[in-house]
Design an enzyme around this catalytic site. Structure first.
Site, PDB file in Angstrom:
ATOM      1  N   GLU A 110      79.847   0.137  13.013  1.00 58.15           N
ATOM      2  CA  GLU A 110      80.373  -1.117  13.544  1.00 58.15           C
ATOM      3  C   GLU A 110      81.466  -0.858  14.569  1.00 58.15           C
ATOM      4  O   GLU A 110      82.151   0.171  14.500  1.00 58.15           O
ATOM      5  CB  GLU A 110      80.939  -1.970  12.403  1.00 58.15           C
ATOM      6  CG  GLU A 110      79.865  -2.604  11.530  1.00 58.15           C
ATOM      7  CD  GLU A 110      80.473  -3.587  10.547  1.00 58.15           C
ATOM      8  OE1 GLU A 110      80.114  -4.771  10.624  1.00 58.15           O
ATOM      9  OE2 GLU A 110      81.319  -3.145   9.740  1.00 58.15           O
ATOM     10  N   PHE A 111      81.599  -1.786  15.490  1.00 57.42           N
ATOM     11  CA  PHE A 111      82.626  -1.744  16.531  1.00 57.42           C
ATOM     12  C   PHE A 111      82.492  -0.508  17.432  1.00 57.42           C
ATOM     13  O   PHE A 111      83.456  -0.066  18.039  1.00 57.42           O
ATOM     14  CB  PHE A 111      84.031  -1.829  15.918  1.00 57.42           C
ATOM     15  CG  PHE A 111      84.190  -2.961  14.955  1.00 57.42           C
ATOM     16  CD1 PHE A 111      84.147  -4.280  15.400  1.00 57.42           C
ATOM     17  CD2 PHE A 111      84.327  -2.718  13.599  1.00 57.42           C
ATOM     18  CE1 PHE A 111      84.275  -5.323  14.500  1.00 57.42           C
ATOM     19  CE2 PHE A 111      84.453  -3.766  12.696  1.00 57.42           C
ATOM     20  CZ  PHE A 111      84.421  -5.071  13.153  1.00 57.42           C
ATOM     21  N   ARG A 112      81.280   0.056  17.459  1.00 54.34           N
ATOM     22  CA  ARG A 112      80.968   1.227  18.277  1.00 54.34           C
ATOM     23  C   ARG A 112      81.822   2.446  17.913  1.00 54.34           C
ATOM     24  O   ARG A 112      82.097   3.312  18.743  1.00 54.34           O
ATOM     25  CB  ARG A 112      81.068   0.888  19.769  1.00 54.34           C
ATOM     26  CG  ARG A 112      80.197  -0.322  20.140  1.00 54.34           C
ATOM     27  CD  ARG A 112      79.928  -0.458  21.600  1.00 54.34           C
ATOM     28  NE  ARG A 112      79.202   0.671  22.172  1.00 54.34           N
ATOM     29  CZ  ARG A 112      77.888   0.907  22.025  1.00 54.34           C
ATOM     30  NH1 ARG A 112      77.146   0.131  21.268  1.00 54.34           N
ATOM     31  NH2 ARG A 112      77.336   1.947  22.618  1.00 54.34           N
ATOM     32  N   LEU A 113      82.210   2.526  16.646  1.00 53.54           N
ATOM     33  CA  LEU A 113      82.988   3.668  16.157  1.00 53.54           C
ATOM     34  C   LEU A 113      82.018   4.695  15.570  1.00 53.54           C
ATOM     35  O   LEU A 113      82.096   5.072  14.399  1.00 53.54           O
ATOM     36  CB  LEU A 113      84.014   3.208  15.121  1.00 53.54           C
ATOM     37  CG  LEU A 113      84.974   2.129  15.616  1.00 53.54           C
ATOM     38  CD1 LEU A 113      85.907   1.682  14.487  1.00 53.54           C
ATOM     39  CD2 LEU A 113      85.789   2.631  16.813  1.00 53.54           C
TER      40      LEU A 113
END
Length: 195
Positions: A172-175
């Site tokens: 999620e959140f490009r992490l």
């Protein structure tokens, strides 16, 4: 040769993708370069993975076959979006032709119409109309009537011998989590990359 830890990780992810119901789990993007440096990519099917690398089959006289002959350095990419938050596996390495007996064995396992199609298709060449291809199919159906279809000399397999392999795990959140393996000689080392 692939390090067992790398191969085991790849095969586990592939099994997860197949179990998820993805009918295209073995689909991989194959990127090649022609003699002028122009990059081409297309989806091909993985037909096996072992310590040597990743296998696929094609017409040696196709565009991709000509590109592989000129520049055997290739890139592969698998994308299984239904796993976790998405999983991607990138592979870079050299594509080498398989031995004839290995290509023969795989060809013999293909459906008969696929075997005949390998003879009938002048892959990547201009086709004047669909009827021309149907006529070529009929010609080879007649030629091989009542006997096994042999592998055409212009058709066979490659194995991509990796020198780089990266596992990309979406978050999620490009992490994302990225683990890159690189081969130097016969030694593999890994490192984490920023997302």
């Amino acid at each position: 040769m692939l390090k067992p830890e790398i191969l085991d990780t790849f095969l586990r992810l592939l099994d997860e993708a197949k179990a998820s119901g993805d009918g295209d789990a073995t689909a991989m993007n194959l990127a090649t370069v022609d003699s002028s440096g122009r990059v081409a990519s297309r989806i091909v099917l993985l037909k096996g993975a072992d310590e040597r690398g990743f296998r696929f089959y094609t017409n040696y006289e196709s565009d991709k076959g000509s590109q592989l002959e000129a520049h055997p350095q290739v890139a592969l990419c698998f994308h299984w979006k239904q796993l976790r938050e998405g999983v991607q596996v990138r592979v870079e390495g050299l594509a080498r032709k398989l031995q004839g007996d290995e290509s023969d064995a795989y060809f013999a396992s293909r459906p008969r119409l696929s075997q005949l199609g390998a003879w009938a298709s002048l892959q990547s060449q201009t086709l004047p109309d669909r009827d021309t291809f149907e006529q070529r199919m009929a010609r080879y159906e007649h030629e091989f009537e009542g006997r096994e279809v042999s592998r055409p000399p212009h058709w066979g397999g490659y194995v991509v011998e990796p020198d780089m392999l990266e596992f990309w795990y979406g978050a999620e959140f490009r992490l994302h989590e990225r683990v890159r393996w690189s081969r130097h000689g016969q030694t593999w080392t890994s490192r984490l990359l920023y997302p």
